[in-house]
Design an enzyme around this catalytic site. Structure first.
Site, PDB file in Angstrom:
ATOM      1  N   ASN A   7      25.095  29.630  42.863  1.00 17.83           N
ATOM      2  CA  ASN A   7      24.808  28.257  43.293  1.00 17.83           C
ATOM      3  C   ASN A   7      23.951  28.168  44.557  1.00 17.83           C
ATOM      4  O   ASN A   7      23.239  27.191  44.752  1.00 17.83           O
ATOM      5  CB  ASN A   7      26.104  27.457  43.469  1.00 17.83           C
ATOM      6  CG  ASN A   7      27.108  28.119  44.373  1.00 17.83           C
ATOM      7  OD1 ASN A   7      27.002  29.295  44.713  1.00 17.83           O
ATOM      8  ND2 ASN A   7      28.117  27.365  44.770  1.00 17.83           N
ATOM      9  N   GLU A  30      35.045  34.751  50.066  1.00 20.73           N
ATOM     10  CA  GLU A  30      34.838  33.302  50.129  1.00 20.73           C
ATOM     11  C   GLU A  30      35.016  32.807  48.714  1.00 20.73           C
ATOM     12  O   GLU A  30      34.150  33.001  47.848  1.00 20.73           O
ATOM     13  CB  GLU A  30      33.446  32.987  50.670  1.00 20.73           C
ATOM     14  CG  GLU A  30      33.313  31.564  51.181  1.00 20.73           C
ATOM     15  CD  GLU A  30      32.846  30.615  50.104  1.00 20.73           C
ATOM     16  OE1 GLU A  30      33.726  29.931  49.534  1.00 20.73           O
ATOM     17  OE2 GLU A  30      31.652  30.546  49.830  1.00 20.73           O
ATOM     18  N   GLU A  56      38.141  23.145  40.683  1.00 19.95           N
ATOM     19  CA  GLU A  56      36.832  22.721  41.163  1.00 19.95           C
ATOM     20  C   GLU A  56      36.057  22.051  40.035  1.00 19.95           C
ATOM     21  O   GLU A  56      35.878  22.628  38.962  1.00 19.95           O
ATOM     22  CB  GLU A  56      36.047  23.923  41.677  1.00 19.95           C
ATOM     23  CG  GLU A  56      36.556  24.474  43.001  1.00 19.95           C
ATOM     24  CD  GLU A  56      35.691  25.602  43.511  1.00 19.95           C
ATOM     25  OE1 GLU A  56      35.110  25.468  44.601  1.00 19.95           O
ATOM     26  OE2 GLU A  56      35.604  26.634  42.825  1.00 19.95           O
TER      27      GLU A  56
END
Length: 490
Positions: free
Chosen positions: A164, A263, A394
């Site tokens: 992304n 992350e 998400e």
């Protein structure tokens, strides 16, 4: 699938500048098998890149291991100068790199240009940090000896980046690794390898020595990375991606007790209190929700609005989102580009359908559009119940899910009711409330009256199942350093 000949001349020219091999020990290597890269807005073929196998990974690790001692011994000022040259090279090449990114990932060109600037800033920040590594000297409390504390590079590092933010997530990892004196093997996402290959070419041109940065593209990440992780020469793994994959990688890293930073996923709450500046809150929601077409771990996932201002906020947000043009990211004025692939669209369709079935109302959008391309329109759902699936995963799409709350205590409790803890957002004109709520939210980052928190000079990372460690800021380089204590007898 369309052929590459359907690309516009300037698009074809930009893609043609990108090397398509594996970058190992300063050389480009071809492979028998290749990996297709497609434009998510059309499905057309952009390029075929090399498809690395396990032995390629071990070869890259060998190159990184062989280069480690020399790079660690390179003066910090020299490492800093190389990173500064890379920073300048990225900025000078913004238009080409942004077009490559938009073609392979789909984000609008304006956002892609912004990402190149953001990516370049990581190189500048860590160039400055490279010459500021410090240690310590103190007398032992009981006397008779001295304590020296120094920092040394961890060693060869495996860096796994997501699709992304294909350039910025690379520089956010490569920058501190090189500044600290670590060599690295980079594995970009299979959907968006071109940006990283272009970056490898730039790093080679600005003087990064052979073997210091190696880049592997592959269609089978697990088969490629596991042998490298289990090899004792690998001393660090930095991963950005889903929590599920992160957990599997942590299990592998445990076998050699490898240093890790992760992350991972997010489920960001966006809280709007009744004393907020609603216009500012709407703009903040647009930034937090629509950046990267909603495909960001920091995207506002659950927008909780105090009941007395709920309808006014929802109307303003729907009006703003309805005005955003949707289309191919290379077109002028487009804000809502395509999602990364058909699977991403199907996920959003399912999440919206589940929310509607559970009682959510559609204020805007809510239906997929016909192809070509992986498009889903900007959508506003109101009265979304807490048991809707999109409140627990998400969304990774341009869907704003709104629900009302009554009290500050309720808002905090609902915001924290998730295993994730990456970022949260708070809009209020009360300083006391803003600080009180920010401290109560169980996330690694908080945006107080702002919808974007990412900044190379600030520590980025989460708590709970959103990750381990921090990237960026003064702490980002510590992820690639070991602290060594030397006791000196007087």
């Amino acid at each position: 699938m369309l052929t590459e000949n359907t690309l516009r001349p300037q698009e074809r020219a930009a893609i043609a500048t990108v090397p398509t091999g594996l970058f190992i020990a300063g050389q480009w290597r071809t492979t028998e098998a290749t990996l297709p890269v497609v434009d998510p807005s059309t499905g057309q073929l952009l390029a075929d890149v090399a498809d690395a196998k396990a032995q390629d990974g071990l070869d890259a690790l060998t190159a990184a291991s062989d280069a480690q001692a020399g790079w660690a011994a390179t003066p910090a000022r020299e490492r800093s100068d190389i990173l500064m040259r890379a920073h300048r090279a990225l900025l000078d090449d913004t238009e080409r790199l942004a077009l490559i990114m938009t073609l392979e990932m789909g984000k609008p060109l304006t956002e892609a240009r912004g990402e190149i600037a953001y990516a370049a800033e990581f190189f500048r920040w860590f160039a400055e940090e490279a010459v500021r590594l410090d240690g310590g000297y103190m007398a032992a409390p009981a006397g008779g000896s001295r304590f020296l504390v120094t920092k040394q590079p961890v060693g060869p590092s495996l860096l796994i980046t997501p699709w992304n933010f294909p350039m910025a997530m690379g520089t956010r990892k490569i920058g501190p690794a090189l500044a600290a004196g670590c060599t690295c093997v980079v594995k970009p996402a299979e959907q968006t390898p071109l940006s990283m290959l272009a970056l490898a070419d730039i790093l080679d041109r600005v003087g990064v020595p052979s073997g210091v940065v190696n880049v592997l593209t592959t269609s089978d990440p697990g088969a490629l990375t596991e042998p490298m992780i289990l090899d004792s020469r690998s001393r660090k793994l930095s991963f950005t991606g889903s929590t599920a994959v992160g957990k599997r990688l942590l299990e592998q890293c445990a076998k050699t007790v490898m240093r890790t930073s992760m992350e991972l996923g997010g489920n960001a709450p966006f809280l709007v209190f009744d004393d907020a500046d609603l216009d500012a809150a709407v703009e903040g929601a647009l930034a937090a929700k629509m950046r990267n077409i909603g495909q960001a771990c920091t995207a506002a996932n659950r927008i909780l609005v105090q009941r007395s201002v709920f309808d006014a906020f929802a109307d303003k947000l729907a009006t703003r989102l309805a005005a955003l043009p949707m289309g191919r990211g290379t077109e002028d004025d487009v804000v809502v580009g395509p999602l990364i692939d058909a699977g991403a669209v199907a996920k959003v369709v399912d999440l919206v359908a589940d929310a509607k079935q559970r009682g959510a109302a559609v204020r805007l959008g809510g239906e997929a559009v016909d192809g070509p391309g992986n498009f889903y329109p900007a959508t506003v759902l109101t009265d979304v119940p807490d048991d809707a699936d999109l409140c627990h995963t998400e969304i990774f799409g341009p869907v704003a899910a709104l629900a009302a709350f009554d009290t500050e205590e309720e808002a905090i409790a609902r915001a924290n009711d998730t295993p994730y803890g990456l970022v949260s957002y708070v809009f209020t004109e009360s300083l006391r409330r803003g600080l009180r709520v920010s401290e109560a939210l169980d996330t690694g980052m908080v945006g107080l009256n702002q919808g974007v928190v990412s900044n190379p000079a600030a520590p980025f990372g989460g708590v709970k199942e959103s990750g381990l460690g921090r990237e960026g800021g003064t702490t980002g380089i510590d992820e690639f350093l070991e602290t060594k204590y030397i006791g000196v007898k007087l």
